[in-house]
Design a protein around this motif. Structure first.
Motif, PDB file in Angstrom:
ATOM      1  N   PRO A  39      18.683  48.594  46.764  1.00 58.38           N
ATOM      2  CA  PRO A  39      19.076  46.412  47.221  1.00 58.38           C
ATOM      3  C   PRO A  39      18.024  46.159  45.902  1.00 58.38           C
ATOM      4  O   PRO A  39      17.935  45.010  45.622  1.00 58.38           O
ATOM      5  CB  PRO A  39      17.944  46.868  48.446  1.00 58.38           C
ATOM      6  CG  PRO A  39      18.463  47.676  49.051  1.00 58.38           C
ATOM      7  CD  PRO A  39      18.681  48.901  48.237  1.00 58.38           C
ATOM      8  N   VAL A  40      16.505  46.671  45.359  1.00 52.02           N
ATOM      9  CA  VAL A  40      15.661  46.307  44.513  1.00 52.02           C
ATOM     10  C   VAL A  40      15.351  47.225  43.470  1.00 52.02           C
ATOM     11  O   VAL A  40      14.730  46.752  42.161  1.00 52.02           O
ATOM     12  CB  VAL A  40      14.337  46.151  45.223  1.00 52.02           C
ATOM     13  CG1 VAL A  40      14.028  45.927  46.163  1.00 52.02           C
ATOM     14  CG2 VAL A  40      14.237  47.524  45.870  1.00 52.02           C
ATOM     15  N   SER A  41      16.624  48.272  43.208  1.00 59.26           N
ATOM     16  CA  SER A  41      16.018  49.016  41.512  1.00 59.26           C
ATOM     17  C   SER A  41      16.605  47.805  40.697  1.00 59.26           C
ATOM     18  O   SER A  41      16.262  48.611  39.449  1.00 59.26           O
ATOM     19  CB  SER A  41      17.867  49.679  41.879  1.00 59.26           C
ATOM     20  OG  SER A  41      18.973  49.606  42.208  1.00 59.26           O
ATOM     21  N   ARG A  42      17.297  46.699  40.327  1.00 61.39           N
ATOM     22  CA  ARG A  42      17.060  46.359  39.620  1.00 61.39           C
ATOM     23  C   ARG A  42      15.894  45.937  38.741  1.00 61.39           C
ATOM     24  O   ARG A  42      15.696  45.669  37.130  1.00 61.39           O
ATOM     25  CB  ARG A  42      18.172  44.869  39.523  1.00 61.39           C
ATOM     26  CG  ARG A  42      17.515  43.586  39.920  1.00 61.39           C
ATOM     27  CD  ARG A  42      18.266  42.949  40.153  1.00 61.39           C
ATOM     28  NE  ARG A  42      17.773  41.826  41.102  1.00 61.39           N
ATOM     29  CZ  ARG A  42      18.669  40.517  40.820  1.00 61.39           C
ATOM     30  NH1 ARG A  42      19.322  40.243  40.222  1.00 61.39           N
ATOM     31  NH2 ARG A  42      17.914  39.484  41.450  1.00 61.39           N
ATOM     32  N   HIS A  43      14.668  46.337  39.666  1.00 65.27           N
ATOM     33  CA  HIS A  43      13.620  45.657  39.328  1.00 65.27           C
ATOM     34  C   HIS A  43      13.125  46.767  38.856  1.00 65.27           C
ATOM     35  O   HIS A  43      11.226  46.617  38.249  1.00 65.27           O
ATOM     36  CB  HIS A  43      12.759  45.086  39.901  1.00 65.27           C
ATOM     37  CG  HIS A  43      13.255  43.444  40.530  1.00 65.27           C
ATOM     38  ND1 HIS A  43      13.302  42.835  39.572  1.00 65.27           N
ATOM     39  CD2 HIS A  43      13.516  43.566  41.732  1.00 65.27           C
ATOM     40  CE1 HIS A  43      14.408  41.644  40.642  1.00 65.27           C
ATOM     41  NE2 HIS A  43      14.459  42.138  41.522  1.00 65.27           N
ATOM     42  N   LEU A  44      12.931  47.617  39.070  1.00 65.90           N
ATOM     43  CA  LEU A  44      12.778  49.160  38.279  1.00 65.90           C
ATOM     44  C   LEU A  44      13.473  49.769  37.280  1.00 65.90           C
ATOM     45  O   LEU A  44      13.821  49.958  36.315  1.00 65.90           O
ATOM     46  CB  LEU A  44      13.421  49.873  39.901  1.00 65.90           C
ATOM     47  CG  LEU A  44      12.348  49.924  41.217  1.00 65.90           C
ATOM     48  CD1 LEU A  44      12.597  51.143  42.290  1.00 65.90           C
ATOM     49  CD2 LEU A  44      10.871  49.095  41.797  1.00 65.90           C
ATOM     50  N   PRO A  45      12.072  50.675  37.001  1.00 67.64           N
ATOM     51  CA  PRO A  45      12.503  51.705  35.254  1.00 67.64           C
ATOM     52  C   PRO A  45      13.698  52.194  35.680  1.00 67.64           C
ATOM     53  O   PRO A  45      14.101  52.490  36.918  1.00 67.64           O
ATOM     54  CB  PRO A  45      11.271  52.969  35.771  1.00 67.64           C
ATOM     55  CG  PRO A  45       9.935  51.953  36.123  1.00 67.64           C
ATOM     56  CD  PRO A  45      11.183  50.853  37.473  1.00 67.64           C
ATOM     57  N   GLY A  46      14.332  52.871  34.858  1.00 70.84           N
ATOM     58  CA  GLY A  46      15.157  53.109  34.423  1.00 70.84           C
ATOM     59  C   GLY A  46      15.684  54.369  35.718  1.00 70.84           C
ATOM     60  O   GLY A  46      16.810  54.161  36.492  1.00 70.84           O
ATOM     61  N   LEU A  47      14.889  55.201  35.564  1.00 69.33           N
ATOM     62  CA  LEU A  47      15.171  56.216  36.485  1.00 69.33           C
ATOM     63  C   LEU A  47      15.079  55.762  37.982  1.00 69.33           C
ATOM     64  O   LEU A  47      15.911  56.882  38.790  1.00 69.33           O
ATOM     65  CB  LEU A  47      15.036  57.495  35.889  1.00 69.33           C
ATOM     66  CG  LEU A  47      14.952  58.465  34.608  1.00 69.33           C
ATOM     67  CD1 LEU A  47      13.745  59.598  34.499  1.00 69.33           C
ATOM     68  CD2 LEU A  47      15.993  58.197  33.902  1.00 69.33           C
ATOM     69  N   PHE A  48      15.337  54.640  38.402  1.00 71.31           N
ATOM     70  CA  PHE A  48      15.421  54.938  39.561  1.00 71.31           C
ATOM     71  C   PHE A  48      15.993  53.804  40.060  1.00 71.31           C
ATOM     72  O   PHE A  48      16.935  53.039  41.064  1.00 71.31           O
ATOM     73  CB  PHE A  48      13.633  53.966  39.952  1.00 71.31           C
ATOM     74  CG  PHE A  48      12.728  54.952  40.499  1.00 71.31           C
ATOM     75  CD1 PHE A  48      12.485  55.523  40.971  1.00 71.31           C
ATOM     76  CD2 PHE A  48      12.044  54.837  39.030  1.00 71.31           C
ATOM     77  CE1 PHE A  48      11.665  55.872  41.232  1.00 71.31           C
ATOM     78  CE2 PHE A  48      10.748  55.627  38.781  1.00 71.31           C
ATOM     79  CZ  PHE A  48       9.989  55.987  40.271  1.00 71.31           C
ATOM     80  N   ARG A  49      17.097  53.849  38.445  1.00 67.22           N
ATOM     81  CA  ARG A  49      18.681  53.020  38.777  1.00 67.22           C
ATOM     82  C   ARG A  49      19.865  54.101  39.211  1.00 67.22           C
ATOM     83  O   ARG A  49      19.901  54.823  37.784  1.00 67.22           O
ATOM     84  CB  ARG A  49      18.933  51.573  37.862  1.00 67.22           C
ATOM     85  CG  ARG A  49      17.981  50.393  38.368  1.00 67.22           C
ATOM     86  CD  ARG A  49      17.348  49.400  37.115  1.00 67.22           C
ATOM     87  NE  ARG A  49      16.818  50.053  35.949  1.00 67.22           N
ATOM     88  CZ  ARG A  49      16.634  49.394  34.485  1.00 67.22           C
ATOM     89  NH1 ARG A  49      18.255  48.646  34.839  1.00 67.22           N
ATOM     90  NH2 ARG A  49      16.420  49.685  34.008  1.00 67.22           N
ATOM     91  N   GLU A  50      20.673  54.943  39.473  1.00 69.44           N
ATOM     92  CA  GLU A  50      21.789  55.203  39.530  1.00 69.44           C
ATOM     93  C   GLU A  50      22.284  55.389  38.132  1.00 69.44           C
ATOM     94  O   GLU A  50      22.232  56.125  37.336  1.00 69.44           O
ATOM     95  CB  GLU A  50      22.319  55.304  40.702  1.00 69.44           C
ATOM     96  CG  GLU A  50      23.245  56.561  41.152  1.00 69.44           C
ATOM     97  CD  GLU A  50      24.439  56.735  42.173  1.00 69.44           C
ATOM     98  OE1 GLU A  50      25.244  57.405  42.214  1.00 69.44           O
ATOM     99  OE2 GLU A  50      23.956  55.545  43.323  1.00 69.44           O
ATOM    100  N   PRO A  51      22.882  54.401  37.920  1.00 68.07           N
ATOM    101  CA  PRO A  51      23.625  54.325  36.533  1.00 68.07           C
ATOM    102  C   PRO A  51      22.703  54.866  35.785  1.00 68.07           C
ATOM    103  O   PRO A  51      22.893  55.627  35.347  1.00 68.07           O
ATOM    104  CB  PRO A  51      24.412  52.714  36.050  1.00 68.07           C
ATOM    105  CG  PRO A  51      23.962  51.963  37.762  1.00 68.07           C
ATOM    106  CD  PRO A  51      22.885  52.724  38.687  1.00 68.07           C
ATOM    107  N   ILE A  52      21.887  54.091  35.026  1.00 64.35           N
ATOM    108  CA  ILE A  52      20.769  54.815  34.292  1.00 64.35           C
ATOM    109  C   ILE A  52      20.443  56.596  34.478  1.00 64.35           C
ATOM    110  O   ILE A  52      19.921  57.392  33.388  1.00 64.35           O
ATOM    111  CB  ILE A  52      19.718  54.254  34.104  1.00 64.35           C
ATOM    112  CG1 ILE A  52      19.847  52.784  33.578  1.00 64.35           C
ATOM    113  CG2 ILE A  52      18.812  54.768  32.725  1.00 64.35           C
ATOM    114  CD1 ILE A  52      18.616  51.883  33.232  1.00 64.35           C
ATOM    115  N   LEU A  53      20.095  56.990  36.150  1.00 63.26           N
ATOM    116  CA  LEU A  53      19.998  57.957  36.068  1.00 63.26           C
ATOM    117  C   LEU A  53      21.128  59.183  35.338  1.00 63.26           C
ATOM    118  O   LEU A  53      20.854  60.203  35.116  1.00 63.26           O
ATOM    119  CB  LEU A  53      19.522  57.892  37.409  1.00 63.26           C
ATOM    120  CG  LEU A  53      19.262  59.742  37.692  1.00 63.26           C
ATOM    121  CD1 LEU A  53      18.554  60.199  37.026  1.00 63.26           C
ATOM    122  CD2 LEU A  53      19.534  59.473  40.215  1.00 63.26           C
TER     123      LEU A  53
END
Length: 322
Positions: free
Chosen positions: A270-284
């Motif tokens: 829910p808050v991943s868009r505010h986190l570094p890349g590897l905490f966001r599934e599409p970028i991970l």
């Protein structure tokens, strides 16, 4: 061969400079198009004509049109490499539009240095094969500004009607750039590797330049897409170990499996868009998901052979050799 001329945009950058060196090694003259100062030693009497232009500015169209009068092909390596949306708009998209406008009516073919990042790993499963048939991201919902820019850049080339190669290199490494963001995160002292399984989609920059110059001298017969990867693609664990043996860094590393890391970040969605890349599934998934890759089309279309195994190429790069 000596009468041929290839133009290279972004000629002083990591890829562009390697393309200039490869073309000159083959006796091909180069029109080197760059925004800043030319590297020392580049001169017309050495087969390199330097043109300074900011491709994002409208006046670049006329400068380019005059610069390309002798070119057999253009290797378009100029682009913004980061995630700044405004810089992508200017230095990737607007620059490409100006180049395409300048090439209309001419005889030159285009070699676009795109990226393997255009492929949509959200629609793949761990262990899947990624080749030219893999799905592409939707530009309207691309995972980041860089990916969106490369997708729209490819679309613009297709719409131009020009004969073109769309080259999609994986992570490029070479002298001065031996580390990358596809292994994990941390510092030189302590590094966390996310999963040691799955191939790293690597290519040495001299190999990428060899493919680009070969493409520049080869008729694509329309628009053709190629993924650029070396034959010897290490796992993440092998990459980190080889880098440590060659440089002593990272001094300590710990491996966390891809599946475990993915499970750990799920509650953060829910808050991943505010986190570094590897905490966001599409970028991970794009950077870390264990996949298999194919460079068979590269072999068939342009030929390819690694100069040496990965560890030897890494050692050469660390030592500063091309």
């Amino acid at each position: 061969m000596g009468a041929l001329t290839v133009a290279v945009t972004g000629a002083s950058g990591f890829v562009g400079r390697a393309c200039v060196a490869e073309a000159r090694a083959r006796g091909v003259r180069v029109t080197a198009i760059l925004r800043g100062e030319a590297p020392e030693g580049w001169a017309d009497d050495d087969g390199i004509r330097v043109i300074r232009a900011d491709l994002a500015r409208p006046e670049a169209v006329e400068t380019l049109r005059a610069a390309l009068d002798r070119a057999t092909a253009v290797i378009h390596a100029a682009a913004h490499l980061g995630g700044d949306a405004a810089a992508v708009q200017a230095d990737t998209l607007r620059a490409t539009d100006h180049l395409l406008a300048a090439m209309q009516g001419g005889a030159a073919r285009l070699v676009l240095i795109s990226s393997i990042a255009v492929h949509d790993t959200m629609r793949l499963k761990p262990g899947a094969l990624l080749d030219e048939s893999a799905p592409l991201e939707d530009p309207a919902n691309a995972r980041d500004a860089y990916c969106r820019g490369k997708l729209l850049q490819e679309d613009a080339v297709r719409a131009s009607g020009l004969p073109a190669w769309l080259l999609r290199p994986g992570a490029l490494y070479g002298p001065g750039r031996t580390w990358h963001a596809l292994s994990g995160f941390g510092s030189a002292l302590f590094f966390i590797t996310i999963g040691s399984a799955g191939e790293l989609p690597l290519m040495h920059v001299t190999h990428a330049a060899r493919a680009a110059v070969t493409a520049a001298l080869t008729d694509p017969g329309g628009v053709r897409e190629l993924i650029l990867l070396d034959d010897d693609r290490p796992t993440r664990g092998r990459f980190v170990a080889a880098h440590r043996r060659a440089t002593g860094l990272p001094r300590l590393s710990v491996t966390i499996s891809y599946g475990l890391w993915r499970a750990m970040i799920q509650p953060l969605r829910p808050v991943s868009r505010h986190l570094p890349g590897l905490f966001r599934e599409p970028i991970l998934r794009a950077r870390m998901m264990p996949l298999r890759y194919s460079n068979a089309a590269l072999h068939d279309a342009l030929g390819h052979s690694d100069d040496a195994p990965f560890e030897a190429m890494l050692a050469r790069s660390i030592g500063g050799a091309p």
